[in-house]
Design an enzyme around this catalytic site. Sequence first.
Site, PDB file in Angstrom:
ATOM      1  N   LEU A   1       0.817  -1.231   0.000  1.00  0.00           N
ATOM      2  CA  LEU A   1       0.000   0.000   0.000  1.00  0.00           C
ATOM      3  C   LEU A   1       0.844   1.272   0.000  1.00  0.00           C
ATOM      4  O   LEU A   1       0.352   2.340   0.375  1.00  0.00           O
ATOM      5  CB  LEU A   1      -1.020   0.010   1.147  1.00  0.00           C
ATOM      6  CG  LEU A   1      -2.055  -1.125   1.106  1.00  0.00           C
ATOM      7  CD1 LEU A   1      -3.075  -0.967   2.239  1.00  0.00           C
ATOM      8  CD2 LEU A   1      -2.777  -1.198  -0.240  1.00  0.00           C
TER       9      LEU A   1
ATOM     10  N   ASP B   1       5.151  -6.739   2.480  1.00  0.00           N
ATOM     11  CA  ASP B   1       6.169  -6.499   1.468  1.00  0.00           C
ATOM     12  C   ASP B   1       6.818  -7.813   1.049  1.00  0.00           C
ATOM     13  O   ASP B   1       7.078  -8.680   1.898  1.00  0.00           O
ATOM     14  CB  ASP B   1       7.226  -5.566   2.047  1.00  0.00           C
ATOM     15  CG  ASP B   1       7.976  -4.846   0.966  1.00  0.00           C
ATOM     16  OD1 ASP B   1       7.651  -3.662   0.735  1.00  0.00           O
ATOM     17  OD2 ASP B   1       8.862  -5.467   0.350  1.00  0.00           O
TER      18      ASP B   1
ATOM     19  N   LEU C   1       0.548  11.167 -19.224  1.00  0.00           N
ATOM     20  CA  LEU C   1      -0.063  12.157 -20.122  1.00  0.00           C
ATOM     21  C   LEU C   1      -1.584  12.214 -19.986  1.00  0.00           C
ATOM     22  O   LEU C   1      -2.143  13.297 -19.746  1.00  0.00           O
ATOM     23  CB  LEU C   1       0.333  11.840 -21.568  1.00  0.00           C
ATOM     24  CG  LEU C   1      -0.247  12.817 -22.599  1.00  0.00           C
ATOM     25  CD1 LEU C   1       0.345  14.204 -22.411  1.00  0.00           C
ATOM     26  CD2 LEU C   1       0.003  12.315 -24.014  1.00  0.00           C
TER      27      LEU C   1
ATOM     28  N   TYR D   1      15.005   2.404 -13.992  1.00  0.00           N
ATOM     29  CA  TYR D   1      13.706   1.727 -13.973  1.00  0.00           C
ATOM     30  C   TYR D   1      13.697   0.590 -15.002  1.00  0.00           C
ATOM     31  O   TYR D   1      13.433  -0.577 -14.669  1.00  0.00           O
ATOM     32  CB  TYR D   1      12.576   2.731 -14.266  1.00  0.00           C
ATOM     33  CG  TYR D   1      11.278   2.051 -14.615  1.00  0.00           C
ATOM     34  CD1 TYR D   1      10.578   1.329 -13.642  1.00  0.00           C
ATOM     35  CD2 TYR D   1      10.761   2.102 -15.909  1.00  0.00           C
ATOM     36  CE1 TYR D   1       9.392   0.680 -13.969  1.00  0.00           C
ATOM     37  CE2 TYR D   1       9.583   1.457 -16.238  1.00  0.00           C
ATOM     38  CZ  TYR D   1       8.906   0.743 -15.264  1.00  0.00           C
ATOM     39  OH  TYR D   1       7.749   0.086 -15.596  1.00  0.00           O
TER      40      TYR D   1
ATOM     41  N   ASP E   1      13.016  10.879 -23.335  1.00  0.00           N
ATOM     42  CA  ASP E   1      11.844  10.484 -24.123  1.00  0.00           C
ATOM     43  C   ASP E   1      12.233  10.211 -25.580  1.00  0.00           C
ATOM     44  O   ASP E   1      12.599  11.135 -26.304  1.00  0.00           O
ATOM     45  CB  ASP E   1      10.807  11.616 -24.124  1.00  0.00           C
ATOM     46  CG  ASP E   1       9.818  11.527 -22.996  1.00  0.00           C
ATOM     47  OD1 ASP E   1       9.685  10.441 -22.396  1.00  0.00           O
ATOM     48  OD2 ASP E   1       9.152  12.547 -22.713  1.00  0.00           O
TER      49      ASP E   1
ATOM     50  N   PHE F   1       5.687  18.206 -23.589  1.00  0.00           N
ATOM     51  CA  PHE F   1       7.151  18.129 -23.489  1.00  0.00           C
ATOM     52  C   PHE F   1       7.777  17.938 -24.874  1.00  0.00           C
ATOM     53  O   PHE F   1       8.014  16.823 -25.301  1.00  0.00           O
ATOM     54  CB  PHE F   1       7.556  16.973 -22.576  1.00  0.00           C
ATOM     55  CG  PHE F   1       7.088  17.094 -21.153  1.00  0.00           C
ATOM     56  CD1 PHE F   1       7.077  18.322 -20.497  1.00  0.00           C
ATOM     57  CD2 PHE F   1       6.676  15.969 -20.447  1.00  0.00           C
ATOM     58  CE1 PHE F   1       6.652  18.434 -19.171  1.00  0.00           C
ATOM     59  CE2 PHE F   1       6.259  16.070 -19.119  1.00  0.00           C
ATOM     60  CZ  PHE F   1       6.244  17.312 -18.490  1.00  0.00           C
TER      61      PHE F   1
ATOM     62  N   ARG G   1       3.277   7.602 -29.035  1.00  0.00           N
ATOM     63  CA  ARG G   1       3.266   6.450 -28.127  1.00  0.00           C
ATOM     64  C   ARG G   1       2.153   5.485 -28.519  1.00  0.00           C
ATOM     65  O   ARG G   1       1.155   5.867 -29.119  1.00  0.00           O
ATOM     66  CB  ARG G   1       3.044   6.908 -26.673  1.00  0.00           C
ATOM     67  CG  ARG G   1       4.164   7.755 -26.102  1.00  0.00           C
ATOM     68  CD  ARG G   1       5.408   6.919 -25.828  1.00  0.00           C
ATOM     69  NE  ARG G   1       6.512   7.700 -25.294  1.00  0.00           N
ATOM     70  CZ  ARG G   1       7.419   8.336 -26.039  1.00  0.00           C
ATOM     71  NH1 ARG G   1       7.354   8.313 -27.367  1.00  0.00           N
ATOM     72  NH2 ARG G   1       8.408   8.998 -25.445  1.00  0.00           N
TER      73      ARG G   1
ATOM     74  N   PHE H   1       3.563  -1.385 -23.266  1.00  0.00           N
ATOM     75  CA  PHE H   1       3.830  -0.056 -23.820  1.00  0.00           C
ATOM     76  C   PHE H   1       3.097   0.945 -22.886  1.00  0.00           C
ATOM     77  O   PHE H   1       3.210   0.805 -21.684  1.00  0.00           O
ATOM     78  CB  PHE H   1       3.489  -0.023 -25.312  1.00  0.00           C
ATOM     79  CG  PHE H   1       4.616  -0.653 -26.120  1.00  0.00           C
ATOM     80  CD1 PHE H   1       4.935  -1.995 -25.973  1.00  0.00           C
ATOM     81  CD2 PHE H   1       5.428   0.108 -26.947  1.00  0.00           C
ATOM     82  CE1 PHE H   1       6.025  -2.580 -26.635  1.00  0.00           C
ATOM     83  CE2 PHE H   1       6.517  -0.458 -27.630  1.00  0.00           C
ATOM     84  CZ  PHE H   1       6.804  -1.798 -27.461  1.00  0.00           C
TER      85      PHE H   1
HETATM   86  N1  UDP Z   1       3.933  14.051 -21.825  1.00  0.00           N
HETATM   87  C1  UDP Z   1       3.738  15.411 -21.958  1.00  0.00           C
HETATM   88  N2  UDP Z   1       3.297  16.111 -20.864  1.00  0.00           N
HETATM   89  C2  UDP Z   1       3.044  15.517 -19.656  1.00  0.00           C
HETATM   90  C3  UDP Z   1       3.226  14.130 -19.538  1.00  0.00           C
HETATM   91  C4  UDP Z   1       3.687  13.420 -20.642  1.00  0.00           C
HETATM   92  O1  UDP Z   1       3.957  15.983 -23.026  1.00  0.00           O
HETATM   93  O2  UDP Z   1       2.653  16.216 -18.689  1.00  0.00           O
HETATM   94  C5  UDP Z   1       4.397  13.278 -22.986  1.00  0.00           C
HETATM   95  C6  UDP Z   1       5.718  12.559 -22.737  1.00  0.00           C
HETATM   96  O3  UDP Z   1       6.788  13.396 -23.062  1.00  0.00           O
HETATM   97  C7  UDP Z   1       5.579  11.357 -23.671  1.00  0.00           C
HETATM   98  C8  UDP Z   1       4.085  11.083 -23.688  1.00  0.00           C
HETATM   99  O4  UDP Z   1       3.453  12.271 -23.228  1.00  0.00           O
HETATM  100  O5  UDP Z   1       5.985  11.706 -24.963  1.00  0.00           O
HETATM  101  C9  UDP Z   1       3.684   9.928 -22.784  1.00  0.00           C
HETATM  102  O6  UDP Z   1       4.244  10.144 -21.514  1.00  0.00           O
HETATM  103  P1  UDP Z   1       3.838   9.321 -20.238  1.00  0.00           P
HETATM  104  O7  UDP Z   1       4.579   9.906 -19.077  1.00  0.00           O
HETATM  105  O8  UDP Z   1       2.349   9.236 -20.150  1.00  0.00           O
HETATM  106  O9  UDP Z   1       4.336   7.848 -20.543  1.00  0.00           O
HETATM  107  P2  UDP Z   1       5.819   7.281 -20.851  1.00  0.00           P
HETATM  108  O10 UDP Z   1       6.027   7.447 -22.327  1.00  0.00           O
HETATM  109  O11 UDP Z   1       6.794   8.030 -20.017  1.00  0.00           O
HETATM  110  O12 UDP Z   1       5.720   5.859 -20.443  1.00  0.00           O
END
Ligand code: UDP
Length: 339
Positions: free
Chosen positions: A37, A56, A195, A146, A290, A213, A226, A174
């Site tokens: 948790l 755990d 996102l 990670y 990214d 981003f 993605r 994914f």
């Molecule tokens: N992203 C973004 N703004 C945010 C969060 C994510 O533009 O506040 C973009 C991020 O750069 C990536 C995509 O959305 O290209 C998916 O990001 P997320 O963190 O959801 O998943 P990840 O690809 O890291 O597993």
Amino acid sequence: MANKGTLLITGGAGYIGSHTVKHLLSLGERIVVLDNLVFGHVEALPLDRVTFVQGDMSDAALMERLFAEHAPEAVLHFAAFAFVGESVTDPLKYYRNNLAAPLVLLEAMQRHGCQRFIFSSTCATYGNPVQVPMNEDHPQAPVNPYGASKWMLERVLRDCEVAWGLKSVFLRYFNASGCDPAGEIGEDHEPETHLIPRILMAAKGEIDQITVFGTDYPTPDGTCIRDYIHVCDLASAHALALEYLRAGGATTPVNLGTGRGFSVKEILQTAETVTGKVIPVSYGPRRAGDPPELICDPAKAKAVLGWEAQFKDPRSHIEAAWKWMTGPRGGRYSVISDQ
Ligand code: UDP
């Protein structure tokens, strides 16, 4: 069905774990959930239908007790930390929780002859794509702790197969998204970095705006692409992976995605359509680490597991997530408690 016993689900109170618990219960499975948790929510579990143990997997005495008492037939292992950025600044936290802690669980499995393991792995084990779509033969060169912690555990699991016959399926997810279409359970991360939920938080006014981003990627609209895989599709893949192992399948990796990619801007536009709101956006620099494009080749999942994504259009993910976020819990388990 022959050989259908209890399932031990680590991290079963988390986002993907709880959706998988719900699906497996609908198939009549008997489930013990182990969750510390730290990030999971006990409210995400039907406590009248599962045995819940708060603890755990690094607790050797607890692992011994769990295996002695429940003699699980298989382990579905979700429990892990998953903030990529944090893994870069605090790698030991990730190696301790995602790599070292499961070794204690595996030792108990070995002692008790439990030989089936379904592992929540990730496309982050591949690192930067050398080609898309990516199949399971894509080189594995993780670019952050990670991804490396998940990749290393895959290696451990292969070695356990050689040594004592453990059979594993490495499910390399994914971009997990969406929620239970009934709106009963959903995604509640603190902090939330993903996102789709962040876009919906901006739509609700919980945050001032969503920052995109990077707009200078080599993609048609300049934003990252993605492969968004619905959490209920991930859940059904786990059930099929279990059947694969019950049928005597060997250790194997399987990618889970739709095979289709969507840009950040496309997701934003779809979210505006679904919510009927103008979502405040700002455009910022790229986020470190990214890659421009991540798209799954899901052919092996179909060939080996008979699995195919049902929710291929991210619109359905956004609709379900919006229902959860605007429902009685408002997207947070803490908002109303169970009676
Ligand atoms: N992203 C973004 N703004 C945010 C969060 C994510 O533009 O506040 C973009 C991020 O750069 C990536 C995509 O959305 O290209 C998916 O990001 P997320 O963190 O959801 O998943 P990840 O690809 O890291 O597993």
